[in-house]
Motif scaffolding. Structure first.
Motif, PDB file in Angstrom:
ATOM      1  N   LEU A   2      -1.329 -35.414  17.376  1.00  0.00           N
ATOM      2  CA  LEU A   2      -0.675 -35.938  18.562  1.00  0.00           C
ATOM      3  C   LEU A   2       0.660 -35.222  18.805  1.00  0.00           C
ATOM      4  N   GLU A   3       1.355 -34.914  17.720  1.00  0.00           N
ATOM      5  CA  GLU A   3       2.636 -34.203  17.853  1.00  0.00           C
ATOM      6  C   GLU A   3       2.422 -32.802  18.424  1.00  0.00           C
ATOM      7  N   ARG A  52       1.823 -33.243  22.064  1.00  0.00           N
ATOM      8  CA  ARG A  52       3.094 -33.546  22.747  1.00  0.00           C
ATOM      9  C   ARG A  52       3.944 -32.288  22.897  1.00  0.00           C
ATOM     10  N   VAL A  60       3.487 -39.743  25.430  1.00  0.00           N
ATOM     11  CA  VAL A  60       3.324 -40.930  24.596  1.00  0.00           C
ATOM     12  C   VAL A  60       4.541 -41.822  24.805  1.00  0.00           C
ATOM     13  N   THR A 113      -4.300 -41.846   9.659  1.00  0.00           N
ATOM     14  CA  THR A 113      -3.209 -42.038  10.613  1.00  0.00           C
ATOM     15  C   THR A 113      -2.281 -40.822  10.611  1.00  0.00           C
ATOM     16  N   ALA A 114      -2.021 -40.272   9.428  1.00  0.00           N
ATOM     17  CA  ALA A 114      -1.143 -39.102   9.326  1.00  0.00           C
ATOM     18  C   ALA A 114      -1.727 -37.909  10.093  1.00  0.00           C
ATOM     19  N   SER A 115      -3.043 -37.691  10.000  1.00  0.00           N
ATOM     20  CA  SER A 115      -3.689 -36.585  10.715  1.00  0.00           C
ATOM     21  C   SER A 115      -3.599 -36.783  12.228  1.00  0.00           C
ATOM     22  N   VAL A 116      -3.817 -38.023  12.660  1.00  0.00           N
ATOM     23  CA  VAL A 116      -3.735 -38.317  14.098  1.00  0.00           C
ATOM     24  C   VAL A 116      -2.316 -38.073  14.593  1.00  0.00           C
ATOM     25  N   ARG A 117      -1.316 -38.508  13.802  1.00  0.00           N
ATOM     26  CA  ARG A 117       0.085 -38.294  14.197  1.00  0.00           C
ATOM     27  C   ARG A 117       0.402 -36.800  14.312  1.00  0.00           C
ATOM     28  N   GLU A 118      -0.069 -36.009  13.349  1.00  0.00           N
ATOM     29  CA  GLU A 118       0.180 -34.554  13.392  1.00  0.00           C
ATOM     30  C   GLU A 118      -0.464 -33.928  14.620  1.00  0.00           C
TER      31      GLU A 118
END
Length: 195
Positions: A12-13, A16, A23, A5-10
């Motif tokens: 995705l950021e 963005r 998002v 999840t942390a990798s996906v958040r990074e």
């Protein structure tokens, strides 16, 4: 998928920040139309904050790109475009003649973007949009010298007039001379420099 999840958040950021996705809660992730300006803006912003002199190099790139595409652009300009360009020149001249004079920054940006908008080349348009964003950030939209600004707009008037007459060679000459004015611009030493 084996991705934390942390990798996906990074990731995705980053998407963005580059304005590749939007998002929103409850609606999810939506891809945005590609805009080269968004993609390069972050890097240019950083470069100019680190070394404001890099704007001169970026300005040189912009100058060469506008010159390289001039004949293609000039052949695509419509009567409606010329009418709008003349309105921009008139509005800018009014601002310069007002007391106190006003800087026609929006008109300057709009004139150059309008000239190149029919190219339908997202890289050229993105670079020009990023240039005008950085032009403001580099402090070049500050009032330095009325004679300089009047000379800039006399060139703009000559460019539009050449387009109206179908004189693409004359328009090219005016465009390149106009862009060289930036290097003759009086310097505002009071502007804050980044250390």
């Amino acid at each position: 998928m084996g991705v934390s999840t942390a990798s996906v958040r990074e990731q995705l950021e980053v998407a963005r920040a580059l304005k590749l996705v939007e998002v929103k809660p409850r609606t999810g992730i939506k891809p945005l139309p590609y805009n080269f300006s968004d993609a390069i803006h972050i890097s240019l912003n950083y470069a100019i904050e680190v070394n404001p002199e890099l704007f001169r190099d970026f300005s040189d790139l912009r100058k060469k790109i506008e010159a390289a595409y001039w004949y293609e652009v000039a052949a695509q300009v419509t009567g409606e475009d010329i009418h709008y360009l003349n309105q921009l020149v008139d509005r800018a001249m009014e601002k310069l003649r007002s007391r106190p004079p006003q800087i026609p920054q929006w008109e300057h940006r709009e004139l150059h973007i309008t000239l190149y908008k029919r190219l339908r080349n997202p890289f050229v348009l993105g670079l020009l949009e990023a240039y005008w964003d950085m032009y403001e950030q580099a402090g070049l939209n500050s009032f330095v010298d009325l004679a300089y600004l009047e000379a800039v707009w006399q060139y703009h008037q000559s460019i539009v007039s050449a387009l109206e007459k179908g004189d693409l060679v004359g328009g090219y000459k005016m465009l390149t001379e106009h862009m060289n004015l930036l290097y003759q611009r009086p310097h505002d030493d009071s502007r804050q420099k980044f250390e």
